[in-house]
Design an enzyme around this catalytic site. Structure first.
Site, short mmCIF file in Angstrom:
data_model
loop_
_atom_site.label_atom_id
_atom_site.label_comp_id
_atom_site.label_asym_id
_atom_site.label_seq_id
_atom_site.Cartn_x
_atom_site.Cartn_y
_atom_site.Cartn_z
N HIS A 30 0.86 -1.19 0.00
CA HIS A 30 0.00 0.00 0.00
C HIS A 30 0.89 1.24 0.00
O HIS A 30 2.13 1.12 -0.01
CB HIS A 30 -0.97 -0.02 1.19
CG HIS A 30 -0.30 -0.25 2.52
ND1 HIS A 30 0.60 0.64 3.07
CD2 HIS A 30 -0.37 -1.29 3.39
CE1 HIS A 30 1.03 0.18 4.22
NE2 HIS A 30 0.46 -1.02 4.44
N GLU A 31 0.26 2.40 0.05
CA GLU A 31 1.02 3.66 -0.07
C GLU A 31 2.11 3.76 1.00
O GLU A 31 3.17 4.32 0.76
CB GLU A 31 0.04 4.84 -0.01
CG GLU A 31 0.67 6.21 -0.24
CD GLU A 31 1.50 6.35 -1.52
OE1 GLU A 31 1.16 5.71 -2.55
OE2 GLU A 31 2.51 7.09 -1.50
N GLY A 32 1.85 3.19 2.19
CA GLY A 32 2.87 3.23 3.25
C GLY A 32 4.14 2.53 2.80
O GLY A 32 5.25 3.06 2.99
N HIS A 33 4.01 1.36 2.17
CA HIS A 33 5.20 0.66 1.65
C HIS A 33 5.88 1.48 0.54
O HIS A 33 7.10 1.53 0.46
CB HIS A 33 4.82 -0.70 1.06
CG HIS A 33 4.24 -1.68 2.03
ND1 HIS A 33 2.94 -2.11 1.96
CD2 HIS A 33 4.80 -2.31 3.08
CE1 HIS A 33 2.71 -2.98 2.92
NE2 HIS A 33 3.82 -3.12 3.63
N GLN A 57 6.73 -15.66 12.36
CA GLN A 57 6.35 -14.54 13.23
C GLN A 57 4.86 -14.50 13.56
O GLN A 57 4.41 -13.61 14.26
CB GLN A 57 6.81 -13.21 12.63
CG GLN A 57 6.06 -12.77 11.38
CD GLN A 57 6.72 -11.58 10.73
OE1 GLN A 57 7.77 -11.69 10.11
NE2 GLN A 57 6.12 -10.41 10.86
N GLY A 143 9.21 1.05 8.57
CA GLY A 143 8.23 2.06 8.99
C GLY A 143 8.11 2.10 10.51
O GLY A 143 8.18 1.06 11.17
N ASP A 146 5.44 0.02 13.08
CA ASP A 146 5.81 -1.14 13.90
C ASP A 146 6.98 -0.71 14.78
O ASP A 146 8.13 -1.07 14.55
CB ASP A 146 6.18 -2.31 12.99
CG ASP A 146 4.98 -2.80 12.20
OD1 ASP A 146 3.99 -3.21 12.83
OD2 ASP A 146 5.02 -2.73 10.97
N GLN A 149 9.07 -3.30 16.58
CA GLN A 149 9.85 -4.07 15.59
C GLN A 149 11.12 -3.32 15.20
O GLN A 149 12.22 -3.89 15.18
CB GLN A 149 8.98 -4.32 14.35
CG GLN A 149 9.76 -4.83 13.14
CD GLN A 149 8.84 -5.28 12.02
OE1 GLN A 149 8.23 -6.34 12.10
NE2 GLN A 149 8.73 -4.49 10.95
N SER A 182 -1.71 -3.42 6.18
CA SER A 182 -2.34 -4.45 5.35
C SER A 182 -3.57 -5.02 6.05
O SER A 182 -4.50 -5.48 5.39
CB SER A 182 -1.34 -5.58 5.08
OG SER A 182 -0.22 -5.05 4.43
O1 PAF Z 1 6.98 -5.49 8.97
C1 PAF Z 1 6.84 -6.51 8.26
O2 PAF Z 1 6.18 -6.50 7.22
C2 PAF Z 1 7.50 -7.82 8.69
O3 PAF Z 1 7.48 -7.96 10.07
C3 PAF Z 1 8.92 -7.99 8.13
C4 PAF Z 1 9.85 -6.91 8.67
C5 PAF Z 1 8.89 -7.92 6.62
C6 PAF Z 1 9.49 -9.35 8.55
O4 PAF Z 1 8.71 -10.39 8.05
#
Ligand code: PAF
Length: 277
Positions: A30-33, A57, A143, A146, A149, A182
């Site tokens: 999406h636009e964020g990516h 995960q 981003g 997260d 993360q 997403s």
């Molecule tokens: O942020 C994500 O989309 C996932 O956690 C990542 C960093 C691609 C790892 O699978």
């Protein structure tokens, strides 16, 4: 835009590129990516986006099976954004044998998201390390949505002396404040209208702290109550130190409000950085 599915092919292809920026994703672009891709382009002449839905995960009962896989559409968007290469391994390529070695993240991985998704960050750190070893980028863009993360990835890169720079990108929001994710596509129309309230609750906490209120517990409670009144099931709304993601020290100024809550069947997370006076 090139599409590569194997590690061997990727290594051969990238041997010609002196500087690569990588955007790790699980797809459903999406636009964020796309913003992350544009930031990557400012850091290196060659941009690789990885698309891999990482089973490790997801905890039991989560949406691994139904996680949106929209590869054709993703490629069209990435190509239009000027991404140079998409690395899209399948599970047998990423995990040709059961993964027996894991990155064991520190205690912070068991707090906040980790409390509700035990093992999640172990799976994230493991695949991110593997993706870094595979792509061998000089830069990787993540981003801030997260937040935990990125905190864990940054610490992993530092503690293992990985030779790359982590670039953090601001959260991209819809005009009503909802952070793009997403998982937003799971929301019903009514839930989508309600969803920006998580951002609103965090904004109220931020505004109060920035005007001098350090009674974090009361602010967290008020945010929680606001969401609960509107039908949310709140996992947490907390104010934490940006540096440690733990309770802020007295007088600590660089803070972050983090929230996670469920609206119907969809769990949303968001955060806002705070600068206390
Ligand atoms: O942020 C994500 O989309 C996932 O956690 C990542 C960093 C691609 C790892 O699978």
């Amino acid at each position: 835009m090139e599409i590569v599915r194997t590690v061997r092919e990727l290594r051969t292809r990238l041997a010609r590129e002196p500087r690569v920026a990588c955007v790790p994703t699980m797809g459903n672009i999406h636009e964020g990516h796309l913003r992350l891709v544009r930031i990557a382009q400012q850091h290196a002449p060659f941009t690789v986006t990885t698309i891999f839905v990482n089973r490790l995960q997801f905890i039991q009962g989560e949406d691994f099976e139904k996680y949106p896989r929209t590869f054709e559409d993703d490629c069209a968007k990435l190509e239009a954004a000027g991404c140079d290469l998409v690395f899209h391994p399948d599970e047998a390529e990423m995990y040709p044998e059961p993964q027996l070695f894991y990155v064991e993240p520190p205690a912070v991985a068991n707090k906040l998201e980790g409390r509700f998704r035990p093992g999640h960050f172990r799976g994230v750190a493991t695949v991110v390390l593997k993706l870094f070893n595979t792509v061998q980028p000089q830069v990787a863009v993540f981003g801030k949505k997260d937040y935990q993360q990125i905190h864990i990835v940054r610490a992993m890169v530092s503690q293992f002396a990985l030779p790359l720079q982590i670039v953090e990108a601001e959260t991209y929001r819809a005009t009503d404040g909802l952070a793009l994710s997403s998982r937003n596509r799971y929301l019903t129309a009514d839930e989508r209208r309600e969803a920006p309230r998580l951002h609103e609750a965090l904004s109220q906490v931020k505004a109060a702290v920035e005007s001098g209120d350090r009674n974090f517990e009361a602010l967290e409670f008020a945010a929680d109550a606001l969401l609960a009144r509107h039908g949310w099931h709140v996992d947490y709304v907390v104010v934490r130190s940006r540096r440690t993601l733990m309770q802020p020290e007295p007088g600590e100024k660089e803070l972050v409000a983090l929230g996670a809550a469920r609206l119907g069947a969809t769990r949303l997370i968001d955060n806002l950085e705070i600068l206390s006076p």
